[in-house]
Design an enzyme around this catalytic site. Structure first.
Site, PDB file in Angstrom:
ATOM      1  N   SER A 240      33.870  41.019  46.591  1.00  0.00           N
ATOM      2  CA  SER A 240      34.648  42.250  46.532  1.00  0.00           C
ATOM      3  C   SER A 240      36.093  41.917  46.191  1.00  0.00           C
ATOM      4  O   SER A 240      36.369  40.988  45.427  1.00  0.00           O
ATOM      5  CB  SER A 240      34.523  42.999  47.867  1.00  0.00           C
ATOM      6  OG  SER A 240      35.182  44.244  47.811  1.00  0.00           O
TER       7      SER A 240
ATOM      8  N   TYR B 137      39.338  49.980  39.330  1.00  0.00           N
ATOM      9  CA  TYR B 137      38.842  48.716  39.884  1.00  0.00           C
ATOM     10  C   TYR B 137      38.724  48.804  41.404  1.00  0.00           C
ATOM     11  O   TYR B 137      37.692  48.440  41.992  1.00  0.00           O
ATOM     12  CB  TYR B 137      39.789  47.584  39.490  1.00  0.00           C
ATOM     13  CG  TYR B 137      39.405  46.230  40.046  1.00  0.00           C
ATOM     14  CD1 TYR B 137      38.346  45.514  39.500  1.00  0.00           C
ATOM     15  CD2 TYR B 137      40.105  45.665  41.106  1.00  0.00           C
ATOM     16  CE1 TYR B 137      37.990  44.269  40.007  1.00  0.00           C
ATOM     17  CE2 TYR B 137      39.765  44.430  41.624  1.00  0.00           C
ATOM     18  CZ  TYR B 137      38.707  43.728  41.062  1.00  0.00           C
ATOM     19  OH  TYR B 137      38.355  42.501  41.576  1.00  0.00           O
TER      20      TYR B 137
ATOM     21  N   LYS C 127      35.264  48.549  43.902  1.00  0.00           N
ATOM     22  CA  LYS C 127      35.102  47.556  44.959  1.00  0.00           C
ATOM     23  C   LYS C 127      34.945  48.220  46.330  1.00  0.00           C
ATOM     24  O   LYS C 127      34.229  47.711  47.200  1.00  0.00           O
ATOM     25  CB  LYS C 127      36.283  46.583  44.952  1.00  0.00           C
ATOM     26  CG  LYS C 127      36.325  45.682  43.716  1.00  0.00           C
ATOM     27  CD  LYS C 127      35.070  44.842  43.584  1.00  0.00           C
ATOM     28  CE  LYS C 127      35.174  43.832  42.449  1.00  0.00           C
ATOM     29  NZ  LYS C 127      33.982  42.948  42.364  1.00  0.00           N
TER      30      LYS C 127
END
Length: 280
Positions: free
Chosen positions: A161, A175, A179
């Site tokens: 992660s 992004y 995650k």
């Protein structure tokens, strides 16, 4: 091939953190078998040439149809089982502040609200980022579960992660969101699948190609203040070596305990001290 060795699928294995994890696993005392995948074939071919009895690979796009089924089939047919996943692949995606979207500067009054070419590209790139970072991880995990649940070693899933899952970085909304979704996938698997141990790891700021991309391409998208944090870490030699978090991730893929299932942990968390043992 050893009948008593676990078999692990490792994604994003051709460079950076994934390449380091592969090296560490191949030197691990448990001698795991590896099925490697990445878009770039060369490093994967080299691993298989060096360890023909322990490594197999498929080079390709992780979002391509049925690649997850092909990876699992290869693991089971060549090594007899599938016991773990290390889902390491990922892309940064578009880097652009939310407030800069749909500005369409210079548009006539009757064009206000129309999407510019830059806006259209942002949304297209965002969808690709979700496909790569989240949906491919979900598909691979779901496809692998029947095999992981019957593993004699106890099935393991390790998600790579990011701190961006819980910390805001200017321009990284896509992004970071992918995650965060990955972390929730780990929580869900930890709740739903008691026979599989799933853990999500924050690897820290690692000296990889993504950091080069950030420094060289994303000053404008991040803004000077956000961008300078990463350039200063590089200039001061404070980026982590891939083998630092890589060792923890590799060891978790072999022996993550059930009590960690569903958790999101930093690579250097005190809970993971015993997983920092390196094997040469």
């Amino acid at each position: 091939m050893s009948a008593k060795s676990p078999t692990i699928i490792l994604t994003g294995a051709s460079r950076g953190l994934g390449h380091s994890i592969a090296h560490i696993l191949l030197n691990h005392p448990s001698k795991p078998n590896l099925v490697l995948t990445a878009r770039t074939a060369g490093p994967l071919t080299s691993f298989e040439a060096q360890y023909p009895d322990r490594v197999a690979h498929i080079a390709g796009d992780i979002t391509s149809p049925r690649i997850e089924a092909d990876l699992i089939k290869l693991a089971v047919e060549k090594f007899g089982s599938l016991d773990g996943l290390v889902i390491n692949h990922g892309i940064l995606g578009p880097v652009r502040k939310i407030g800069d979207l749909h500005q369409n500067k210079g548009a006539r009054e009757d064009e206000v609200g129309a999407r510019s070419e830059d806006d259209i590209k942002y949304w297209e790139d965002s969808k690709v980022c979700w496909d790569v970072n989240y949906f491919s991880a979900l598909r691979l995990s779901a496809e692998a579960l029947p095999h992981l649940k019957k593993s004699e070693f106890g099935g393991k899933i390790v998600f790579v992660s990011s701190g961006a899952a819980t910390t805001g970085y200017s321009g990284w909304e896509t992004y970071g969101a992918t995650k965060a979704a990955m972390n929730h996938l780990a929580i869900s698997l930890g709740s739903e699948e008691p026979d599989v141990t799933t853990v999500s790891i924050r690897p820290g700021v690692v000296d990889t190609g993504m950091q080069v991309e950030i420094r060289e391409q994303h000053r404008e998208g991040m803004g000077e203040e956000g961008h300078s944090r990463f350039t200063e870490l590089h200039a001061s030699g404070k980026l982590l070596k891939p083998e630092q978090p890589g060792t923890v991730i590799a060891n978790l893929a072999i022996s993550a305990p059930k009590e960690l299932s569903g958790k999101f942990l930093s690579w250097n968390s005190p809970e993971l001290d015993s997983f920092q043992i390196q094997f040469s």
